[in-house]
Design a protein around this motif. Structure first.
Motif, PDB file in Angstrom:
ATOM      1  N   PHE A  95       2.286  10.914  -7.497  1.00 21.72           N
ATOM      2  CA  PHE A  95       1.356  10.113  -7.479  1.00 21.72           C
ATOM      3  C   PHE A  95       0.395  10.545  -6.937  1.00 21.72           C
ATOM      4  O   PHE A  95       0.012  11.534  -6.200  1.00 21.72           O
ATOM      5  N   ARG A  97      -2.560  10.281  -4.154  1.00 15.37           N
ATOM      6  CA  ARG A  97      -2.637   9.780  -2.689  1.00 15.37           C
ATOM      7  C   ARG A  97      -3.609   9.002  -2.216  1.00 15.37           C
ATOM      8  O   ARG A  97      -3.909   8.343  -1.340  1.00 15.37           O
ATOM      9  N   GLU A 101       0.138   1.779  -3.214  1.00 19.37           N
ATOM     10  CA  GLU A 101       1.220   1.911  -4.169  1.00 19.37           C
ATOM     11  C   GLU A 101       0.846   0.827  -5.279  1.00 19.37           C
ATOM     12  O   GLU A 101       1.332   1.093  -6.474  1.00 19.37           O
ATOM     13  N   SER A 102       0.540  -0.128  -4.952  1.00 19.34           N
ATOM     14  CA  SER A 102       0.444  -1.139  -5.956  1.00 19.34           C
ATOM     15  C   SER A 102      -0.647  -1.018  -7.062  1.00 19.34           C
ATOM     16  O   SER A 102      -0.420  -1.250  -8.257  1.00 19.34           O
ATOM     17  N   GLN A 104      -0.860   2.396  -8.356  1.00 24.66           N
ATOM     18  CA  GLN A 104      -0.478   3.608  -8.856  1.00 24.66           C
ATOM     19  C   GLN A 104       0.040   3.332 -10.146  1.00 24.66           C
ATOM     20  O   GLN A 104       0.751   2.629 -10.610  1.00 24.66           O
TER      21      GLN A 104
END
Length: 197
Positions: A95, A97, A101-102, A104
């Protein structure tokens, strides 16, 4: 280079791929395999890179340590399913950085991890995603197909919106980036090769 010598190198390269696949499947590092098989770290490393001239004894020790029949290792087929990637075995690519997260993109490698000539990646692109400020640029060709949702592909100065079933093929040496401007995820299959036409 003689055709015999070229064929020998191809056989060593195929065996090296089989050796690396079998080692990774066992969860062993090169160093751990060296200790388990009593074959030098250097020779294993050379073989996995398609080089070296292993003795029969070394090959036998490697096959036993990896629980692979010697003929399969030598023939470059350490596992008959080495070319099959089950859905549950897909490797997730790293991923970024820089994004929460939402936001990605989930990228799953659907071709074998050792494949360097062709990679097929299934990407789930979240709503609102854009990597406009971080365009990609590398050698190769890419073809993307939208399985669900829609995707904006910007390739150099060209901007194209793709819907379900649409595809686009482009040279990767030209800066390119993706965006999902909708409120639903987009699923994209991309095939990448390191060669440009």
């Amino acid at each position: 280079m003689s055709s015999e010598r070229s064929e020998y190198r191809e056989e060593i390269a195929a065996m090296g791929v089989a050796l690396r696949l079998a080692r990774r499947r066992q969860g062993l590092s090169v160093q751990a395999l060296s200790a388990k098989s009593d074959v030098s770290f250097g020779l294993i490393s050379q073989l996995e890179r398609g080089m070296g001239n292993p003795s029969f004894v070394s090959l036998q020790r490697l096959a036993e340590a990896l629980e692979v029949p010697l003929p399969k290792l030598v023939s470059g087929v350490a596992n008959q399913d080495a070319l099959v990637v089950r859905r549950s075995e897909r490797r997730l690519l790293p991923f970024s950085r820089d994004e929460p997260e939402s936001r990605q993109v989930v990228r799953e490698l659907v071709t074998p991890a050792n494949q360097s000539v062709l990679q097929v990646i299934r990407s789930t692109v979240p709503p609102g995603f854009s990597n406009e400020g971080r365009a990609f640029r590398h050698i190769g060709m890419e073809c993307v197909v939208v399985e669900s949702g829609s995707l904006v592909v910007v390739h150099g100065d060209r901007r194209v919106e793709l819907g379900v079933g649409d595809s686009m093929t482009y040279e990767c040496s030209v800066p390119h980036w993706w965006a999902n401007t909708t409120d639903a995820p987009a699923v994209v299959l991309g095939a990448v090769t390191p060669f440009e036409i």
